[in-house]
Design a protein around this motif. Sequence first.
Motif, PDB file in Angstrom:
ATOM      1  N   THR A 126      37.665  39.474  33.976  1.00 29.61           N
ATOM      2  CA  THR A 126      38.197  39.267  32.744  1.00 29.61           C
ATOM      3  C   THR A 126      37.034  39.308  31.884  1.00 29.61           C
ATOM      4  O   THR A 126      35.800  39.162  32.417  1.00 29.61           O
ATOM      5  CB  THR A 126      38.727  37.877  32.372  1.00 29.61           C
ATOM      6  N   VAL A 127      37.044  39.955  30.845  1.00 27.97           N
ATOM      7  CA  VAL A 127      35.724  40.305  30.072  1.00 27.97           C
ATOM      8  C   VAL A 127      36.126  39.818  28.774  1.00 27.97           C
ATOM      9  O   VAL A 127      37.223  40.203  28.208  1.00 27.97           O
ATOM     10  CB  VAL A 127      35.469  41.848  29.854  1.00 27.97           C
ATOM     11  N   ASP A 128      34.933  38.747  28.082  1.00 26.56           N
ATOM     12  CA  ASP A 128      35.440  38.396  26.647  1.00 26.56           C
ATOM     13  C   ASP A 128      34.573  39.009  25.669  1.00 26.56           C
ATOM     14  O   ASP A 128      33.453  39.211  26.002  1.00 26.56           O
ATOM     15  CB  ASP A 128      35.107  36.949  26.611  1.00 26.56           C
ATOM     16  N   PRO A 175      34.351  35.152  31.666  1.00 28.97           N
ATOM     17  CA  PRO A 175      34.583  33.686  32.038  1.00 28.97           C
ATOM     18  C   PRO A 175      35.333  33.391  33.286  1.00 28.97           C
ATOM     19  O   PRO A 175      35.416  32.365  33.880  1.00 28.97           O
ATOM     20  CB  PRO A 175      35.267  33.314  30.802  1.00 28.97           C
ATOM     21  N   PHE A 176      36.170  34.257  33.645  1.00 30.38           N
ATOM     22  CA  PHE A 176      36.847  34.279  34.937  1.00 30.38           C
ATOM     23  C   PHE A 176      37.090  35.248  35.794  1.00 30.38           C
ATOM     24  O   PHE A 176      36.871  36.372  35.350  1.00 30.38           O
ATOM     25  CB  PHE A 176      38.338  33.892  34.485  1.00 30.38           C
ATOM     26  N   GLY A 177      37.096  35.366  37.135  1.00 33.99           N
ATOM     27  CA  GLY A 177      37.336  36.532  37.921  1.00 33.99           C
ATOM     28  C   GLY A 177      36.216  36.757  39.178  1.00 33.99           C
ATOM     29  O   GLY A 177      35.542  35.800  39.320  1.00 33.99           O
ATOM     30  N   GLN A 211      36.794  29.951  37.485  1.00 32.16           N
ATOM     31  CA  GLN A 211      35.990  30.030  36.509  1.00 32.16           C
ATOM     32  C   GLN A 211      34.619  30.619  36.878  1.00 32.16           C
ATOM     33  O   GLN A 211      33.976  30.148  37.843  1.00 32.16           O
ATOM     34  CB  GLN A 211      36.035  28.501  35.963  1.00 32.16           C
ATOM     35  N   ILE A 212      34.079  31.136  36.007  1.00 34.56           N
ATOM     36  CA  ILE A 212      32.689  31.740  36.151  1.00 34.56           C
ATOM     37  C   ILE A 212      31.636  31.153  34.611  1.00 34.56           C
ATOM     38  O   ILE A 212      32.065  31.243  33.610  1.00 34.56           O
ATOM     39  CB  ILE A 212      32.612  33.162  35.853  1.00 34.56           C
TER      40      ILE A 212
END
Length: 455
Positions: free
Chosen positions: A159-161, A135-137, A30-31
Amino acid sequence: MHNGFMRVTALALGIAGALAMGNAHASGFQIRENSVKNLGRANSGTAVAKHDASVVSNNPAAMVNFDRSAVQVDMTDINLDASFTGGGTTAIGTPLSGGNGGDPGSATLVPAISAVFPLSGAFDKVTVGVSVDAPFGLKTEYDPQWVGRYNAIKSDVKTVDLNLSSAIAVTDRFSIGAGLILQRADVTLTNAIDYGTAICTASVPGNLGASVANCLNPAYPFRPQANDGNVEVSGKDTSLGWRIGLQWKPTDHLTIGASHRSEIDHNLTGKADFTAPSAVAAVLGPRVADQSINAPLTTPSVSTISVEYDFNDAFRLMADYQATDWHSLQSVKIFTGGGGVLGNEPFQWKDTSFYSLGGEWDLSPAWTLRAGIAKDESPTNDTYRTPRLPDKNRKIFSLGATWNVSDAISVDAAYMRINVDDPTINGATSSSGSHLTGTFKAHADLFGVAAQFKF
């Protein structure tokens, strides 16, 4: 013939396997670093922030705290310092060769951008926002010949949101918000394969009469660690999720916020690219050929509760509780294009809790100082922990400041220190059947800068 060397077991295209120690800034992969203001408070107050456009992602209901449009850019540099001490054995019990892998982490820049737009006229109770964050990576890489090379070498996860959110001020003290998440996941993982052990312990065409005894015979051409190859597995997918939130001000001094981010289901598609010595390829033939793969992955849901208490106009305390539902990663299966199972990686991750406490002090109209502490639980466990993710509980300390350059422009800076409890690897089994045992030591330093423009 064992197919273990073909399984790419550590693929965990569920990103779980990829997130070694790379950026030990949040549990699992998690980021939380989409706001430098939050960074300076140890990520407390994320769902009630009053002058932070990152609420587009953290709690859309809190966008009503803005009375002017704002654009915000945040940049956080995450630098892990990690080292491994240990060793292991091949599938037949001979010692693994190789060093400690070096420092698998490197400085990684995590950007985020967000914008909030209060509407007017007939829609003056409505605020909309848009943001892009990760948010993740993370990205990690060990030395190619390290002792754990059969478990992991390179792990690169992105991951890009794209977040689209809206909020409604139901009353002056209560607001609700909701948003749509478009998430892109891109994963690349590599590890070495001990073809020598795979061949010398099994009978295959062109290798009649093979046995474990051959593995110990110096004259035999296929021996443990003497015929290494590599595999690179990559996959991508785009999928949709959602979030909801609320904010309530029961008194002039107290603000409570809550938000929930949904799970997002992915089916990562890509390929497994095998590299093998010519002698191995001559024996195994099509069994070392490249092939298409797919892997279901569900990124976890996240629920957050934030509280802020304003003691006076200049000093306020914030607290956060965040629950991350990592049970979506009990295991990750990797399938071939034909529907067969290429690998099945058990994780048995547990749900985790994050606790933080922070404060802000307006030193003057131009300067705000902040600090915070936090505790972050790890979803991993001693039984299933691997060098892809030797994660453990963390203690977090942070400092930060904001300079209000003018009524329209502000600049933020923050530093966070993360101390990771020593994760142990208790005989992690690789796709080559080797076993790795040892201990990691790690900490992370995070530096962030941001700027916001109101208009």
